[in-house]
Write an enzyme that holds these catalytic residues in place. Structure first.
Site, PDB file in Angstrom:
ATOM      1  CB  SER A   1      34.641  33.197  48.404  1.00  0.00           C
ATOM      2  OG  SER A   1      35.933  33.523  48.855  1.00  0.00           O
TER       3      SER A   1
HETATM    4  N1  LIG Z   1      42.520  39.478  53.247  1.00  0.00           N
HETATM    5  C1  LIG Z   1      41.815  38.326  52.764  1.00  0.00           C
HETATM    6  C2  LIG Z   1      40.387  38.731  52.435  1.00  0.00           C
HETATM    7  C3  LIG Z   1      39.465  37.576  52.199  1.00  0.00           C
HETATM    8  C4  LIG Z   1      38.034  38.044  52.023  1.00  0.00           C
HETATM    9  O1  LIG Z   1      37.757  39.245  51.965  1.00  0.00           O
HETATM   10  N2  LIG Z   1      37.102  37.087  51.933  1.00  0.00           N
HETATM   11  C5  LIG Z   1      35.712  37.442  51.842  1.00  0.00           C
HETATM   12  C6  LIG Z   1      34.970  36.519  50.914  1.00  0.00           C
HETATM   13  S1  LIG Z   1      35.635  36.587  49.270  1.00  0.00           S
HETATM   14  C7  LIG Z   1      35.111  37.348  53.236  1.00  0.00           C
HETATM   15  O2  LIG Z   1      34.564  36.355  53.627  1.00  0.00           O
HETATM   16  N3  LIG Z   1      35.285  38.421  54.001  1.00  0.00           N
HETATM   17  C8  LIG Z   1      34.808  38.523  55.344  1.00  0.00           C
HETATM   18  C9  LIG Z   1      35.539  39.623  56.065  1.00  0.00           C
HETATM   19  O3  LIG Z   1      36.455  40.229  55.474  1.00  0.00           O
HETATM   20  O4  LIG Z   1      35.196  39.879  57.215  1.00  0.00           O
HETATM   21  C10 LIG Z   1      42.536  37.757  51.541  1.00  0.00           C
HETATM   22  O5  LIG Z   1      43.412  38.447  50.986  1.00  0.00           O
HETATM   23  O6  LIG Z   1      42.257  36.634  51.148  1.00  0.00           O
END
Ligand SMILES: N[C@@H](CCC(=O)N[C@@H](CS)C(=O)NCC(=O)O)C(=O)O
Length: 226
Positions: free
Chosen positions: A16
């Site tokens: 991730s």
């Molecule tokens: N807005 C969050 C996004 C985090 C994200 O997209 N994580 C991914 C894995 S890298 C996930 O698990 N997403 C699930 C989702 O967005 O529902 C950030 O900026 O960290």
């Protein structure tokens, strides 16, 4: 004596990219804020399955957005993050089971190495577009982090034991119980309750909950060292 540090459980997977961004920011703040940062290796595939979610890049328009988002965030947060060329093979086909089992075994045996080895695995997959599924890839990452070949080999021998498999499953289940539907997840244990925060973009809110000061993703003490 000051107040006891608040525990932060940080659930992450090296597959991730947003987990990497959050990890670096939290590692910068762990000595600035009065917190005890607990790194908890988790399997993102297990969280997706349990919650019925899918990797966000499955939606083509979102994938285009995320590529740019991650590039810009890498610059802003000063993390050398780059999209792998064959993103879908890396995420959907190769996965991170072996790497996360290795980190689980490492946390059980040599927790003081967990931060460095996690970072080197991210450097491989999310910076240099290198493999993290083969034992020799994990060996290379762990050696770069300062472990000896013998130490790594004996841990690699342990990654298929029930103890290690069960521990990774338990940690993934613990994240799910806190309400995880993706990663990274940070759980702030405050006096009255535990707050689950999703993403690398909730640091300001985390600071607010802790009553600590948010000084941006590269706080001055770290900036002086970079
Ligand atoms: N807005 C969050 C996004 C985090 C994200 O997209 N994580 C991914 C894995 S890298 C996930 O698990 N997403 C699930 C989702 O967005 O529902 C950030 O900026 O960290």
């Amino acid at each position: 004596m000051g107040p006891l540090p608040r525990t932060l459980d940080f659930f992450y997977d090296v597959l991730s990219p947003y987990s990497w961004l959050a990890f670096e920011v939290l590692c910068r703040y762990k000595n600035i804020w009065n917190v005890s940062l607990q790194l908890r290796p988790t399997l993102i595939a297990g969280i997706m399955k349990d919650s019925g979610n899918q990797p966000p890049a499955m939606l083509p328009r979102k994938a285009t957005y995320l590529k740019n988002d991650i590039r810009l965030l890498g610059q802003h947060l000063q993390v050398p993050i780059h999209f792998p060329k064959d993103f879908f093979s890396v995420i959907l086909e190769k996965g991170s089971l072996t790497a996360m089992r290795f980190l689980t075994a490492l946390k059980m045996e040599q927790p003081e190495m967990l931060e460095k080895v996690s970072r080197e695995l991210w450097m491989r997959v999310w910076s240099r577009d290198e493999d993290i599924t083969q034992p020799q890839s994990i060996l290379a990452a762990a050696e770069k982090a300062g472990m000896s070949t013998g130490q790594v080999r004996s841990l690699l021998e342990r990654i298929s034991t029930p103890q290690v498999k069960d521990q990774l499953r338990e940690t993934t289940e613990a994240a799910c119980k806190y309400g995880a539907f993706g990663l990274p997840v940070t759980v702030a244990h405050l006096d009255d309750q535990a707050h689950m925060l999703f993403g690398s973009d909730r640091m300001e809110l985390l600071a607010h909950l802790l009553g600590e000061k948010w000084m941006g993703p590269v706080p001055p003490a770290v900036n002086a060292r970079l």
